[in-house]
Enzyme design. Structure first.
Site, short mmCIF file in Angstrom:
data_model
loop_
_atom_site.label_atom_id
_atom_site.label_comp_id
_atom_site.label_asym_id
_atom_site.label_seq_id
_atom_site.Cartn_x
_atom_site.Cartn_y
_atom_site.Cartn_z
N CYS A 28 5.86 -23.97 88.85
CA CYS A 28 6.85 -24.72 88.07
C CYS A 28 7.99 -25.09 89.00
O CYS A 28 8.14 -24.53 90.08
CB CYS A 28 7.37 -23.86 86.91
SG CYS A 28 8.23 -24.84 85.65
N CYS B 144 11.36 -25.27 87.81
CA CYS B 144 12.69 -24.95 87.29
C CYS B 144 13.46 -23.91 88.11
O CYS B 144 14.68 -23.95 88.18
CB CYS B 144 12.63 -24.53 85.82
SG CYS B 144 11.69 -23.03 85.52
N LYS C 76 2.66 -23.55 75.37
CA LYS C 76 3.94 -22.93 75.70
C LYS C 76 5.02 -23.56 74.83
O LYS C 76 5.26 -24.77 74.89
CB LYS C 76 4.26 -23.14 77.18
CG LYS C 76 5.62 -22.58 77.56
CD LYS C 76 5.85 -22.62 79.05
CE LYS C 76 7.26 -22.15 79.38
NZ LYS C 76 7.53 -22.20 80.83
N ARG D 16 15.52 -16.37 82.01
CA ARG D 16 16.31 -17.38 82.75
C ARG D 16 17.43 -16.71 83.54
O ARG D 16 17.84 -17.23 84.58
CB ARG D 16 16.80 -18.45 81.80
CG ARG D 16 15.60 -19.27 81.27
CD ARG D 16 15.98 -20.36 80.30
NE ARG D 16 14.76 -20.93 79.72
CZ ARG D 16 14.74 -21.74 78.69
NH1 ARG D 16 15.88 -22.10 78.11
NH2 ARG D 16 13.60 -22.22 78.23
N ARG E 158 14.63 -27.77 76.96
CA ARG E 158 13.27 -28.07 77.37
C ARG E 158 12.42 -28.63 76.22
O ARG E 158 11.20 -28.63 76.28
CB ARG E 158 12.59 -26.81 77.92
CG ARG E 158 13.32 -26.15 79.07
CD ARG E 158 12.33 -25.40 79.96
NE ARG E 158 12.92 -24.35 80.76
CZ ARG E 158 13.72 -24.54 81.80
NH1 ARG E 158 14.06 -25.79 82.15
NH2 ARG E 158 14.20 -23.53 82.49
N GLU F 13 -3.44 -29.14 72.83
CA GLU F 13 -2.99 -28.81 74.18
C GLU F 13 -4.08 -28.07 74.95
O GLU F 13 -4.36 -28.38 76.10
CB GLU F 13 -1.73 -27.92 74.13
CG GLU F 13 -0.41 -28.66 73.95
CD GLU F 13 0.02 -29.40 75.22
OE1 GLU F 13 -0.72 -29.37 76.23
OE2 GLU F 13 1.10 -30.03 75.19
N LYS G 295 2.18 -18.67 74.76
CA LYS G 295 3.46 -18.06 75.10
C LYS G 295 4.55 -18.60 74.21
O LYS G 295 4.62 -19.82 74.07
CB LYS G 295 3.74 -18.41 76.57
CG LYS G 295 5.07 -17.97 77.06
CD LYS G 295 5.22 -18.40 78.49
CE LYS G 295 6.67 -18.16 78.86
NZ LYS G 295 6.99 -18.80 80.09
N SER H 92 10.15 -12.33 77.96
CA SER H 92 11.33 -11.52 78.26
C SER H 92 12.10 -11.10 77.02
O SER H 92 12.55 -9.96 76.91
CB SER H 92 12.25 -12.29 79.22
OG SER H 92 12.58 -13.56 78.66
N TYR I 192 6.15 -7.25 80.88
CA TYR I 192 7.04 -6.54 81.82
C TYR I 192 6.85 -5.04 81.72
O TYR I 192 7.32 -4.30 82.58
CB TYR I 192 8.50 -6.94 81.55
CG TYR I 192 8.67 -8.44 81.71
CD1 TYR I 192 8.77 -9.01 82.97
CD2 TYR I 192 8.66 -9.29 80.60
CE1 TYR I 192 8.85 -10.38 83.13
CE2 TYR I 192 8.76 -10.66 80.74
CZ TYR I 192 8.85 -11.20 82.01
OH TYR I 192 8.92 -12.56 82.17
C1 PBG Z 1 9.10 -21.52 83.63
C2 PBG Z 1 8.84 -20.24 82.94
C3 PBG Z 1 9.62 -19.64 81.96
C4 PBG Z 1 9.02 -18.44 81.62
C5 PBG Z 1 7.87 -18.33 82.41
N1 PBG Z 1 7.76 -19.47 83.20
C6 PBG Z 1 10.94 -20.03 81.39
C7 PBG Z 1 11.13 -21.30 80.72
O1 PBG Z 1 10.21 -22.03 80.36
O2 PBG Z 1 12.32 -21.60 80.54
C8 PBG Z 1 9.52 -17.47 80.60
C9 PBG Z 1 9.00 -16.09 80.70
C10 PBG Z 1 9.73 -15.09 79.88
O3 PBG Z 1 10.63 -15.38 79.09
O4 PBG Z 1 9.39 -13.91 80.05
N2 PBG Z 1 8.84 -21.47 84.99
#
Ligand code: PBG
Length: 336
Positions: A125, A127, A200, A210, A222, A238, A253, A279, A318
């Site tokens: 990714c 970001c 996602k 983040r 997003r 998707e 996710k 997270s 995690y």
């Molecule tokens: C983007 C990405 C995100 C997560 C995994 N890959 C964040 C987002 O889309 O803003 C989130 C994972 C999590 O919250 O544990 N690279």
């Protein structure tokens, strides 16, 4: 009497199978240690581990500390890792993400050398690497789809060349699985698999991540590329598109609020299906545990069992290390 009540009771009593010993014997869902994928944040900006405040027990790690953490997790029974990078420089295009000496590339090479049997998956990714924090190239306030594909493909190739066996695009641009598959194949990396973050959602539950990855969008959100939490049918579209483009495994996710999607995807496609317990899910359980409001390890285990029961083959979490230890300790014959 029984006939008068019209039911099967008292001949049928489900509590018979809930007695000690028997309860364990008839258990349907038994997560194994190797079902859990452990995310690691490798950080190029620090030479000591930096705890993530909103994710107790999780730290950003310099490469050598990540090697030690992975070693400890392998001892616990974890087999697979999902790597995220925190780079030491960001720019408009996220160019640190495909640098040969990029943080993920360095970590992958070291982990591969140290643990040849570990499965290394890399998050693909932009970001974490862009100055604006979006997952694609921007023009004004628009996130561009098609020009982003080449950059994602470049990043995926560079992770694979460093030694990742699986690349996991999480950007949600249309067409990226096909673009990545094509690029890998052109480079002779046809054995590298793609785990697509197919469904996602634009979720509030990514908040703590983040902080960990320093990847909040600098403007806007997003919602222009991640899915609407209200949509289930769209998840199947998707996944179908990603499978047609060459995804080998698919991910849903977040996990806990989306178990219906996990179930439908597994039922419909029968592919190796991964759920990402994100997270925010982790942080909620940890926060309630810290306050003494919940039994944290029991809650983590129950969540993991529920995600597996819904149809996920693998769970990104995690808490992978403690869950792997628990999975090993369970097994038939263990008291329930
Ligand atoms: C983007 C990405 C995100 C997560 C995994 N890959 C964040 C987002 O889309 O803003 C989130 C994972 C999590 O919250 O544990 N690279």
């Amino acid at each position: 009497m029984a006939e008068e009540r019209g039911g099967l009771f008292p001949r049928v009593r489900l509590r018979r199978l809930r007695r000690p010993g028997i309860r364990d014997l008839v258990r349907e869902t038994r997560p194994a240690a190797s079902d859990f994928i452990y995310p690691l944040f490798v950080d190029a900006t620090t030479d000591t581990p930096r705890p993530v405040e909103s994710m107790p027990g999780v730290s950003r790690l310099p490469v050598e500390a990540a090697v030690r953490e992975a070693g400890a997790a392998l001892e616990d029974g974890v087999r697979a890792f999902l790597l995220f990078g925190v780079p030491d420089r960001k720019d408009e295009r996220g160019s640190a993400s495909w640098a040969e000496d990029g943080i993920v590339q360095r970590a992958v090479r070291r982990l591969r050398e140290e643990f040849p049997d570990a499965v290394l998956i890399t998050d693909v990714c932009l970001c974490e690497y862009t100055s604006h924090g979006h997952c694609g190239l921007i023009e004004g306030d628009r996130v561009l789809n098609d020009p982003t594909l080449e950059l994602l493909a470049r990043q995926a190739v560079s992770h694979a060349q460093a030694g990742a066996q699986i690349v996991a695009p999480s950007d949600m641009m249309d067409g990226r699985v096909g673009a990545i598959r094509g690029a890998l194949d052109r480079e002779g990396l046809e054995d590298v698999a793609i785990l697509s973050y197919a469904a996602k959602y634009a979720s509030t539950f990514y908040g703590p991540f983040r902080d960990a990855a320093d990847s909040s969008p600098g403007f806007g959100d997003r919602r222009g590329y991640q899915m609407d939490p209200a949509n289930g049918d769209e998840a199947l579209r998707e996944v179908a598109l990603d499978v047609a483009e060459g995804a080998d495994l698919v991910m849903i996710k977040p996990a806990l609020g989306y178990l219906d999607v996990v179930y439908r995807v597994k039922e419909t496609f029968g592919l190796p299906t991964v759920a990402y317990s994100v997270s925010g899910e982790y942080a909620m359980i940890r926060a309630a545990t810290e306050r003494g409001w919940i039994d944290g390890s029991a809650a983590m285990w129950e969540a993991a069992v529920a995600i597996r029961r819904a149809g996920a083959d693998l769970v990104v979490t995690y808490a992978a290390r403690e869950l792997a230890r628990r999975a090993r300790a369970e097994g038939r014959g263990a008291p329930a």
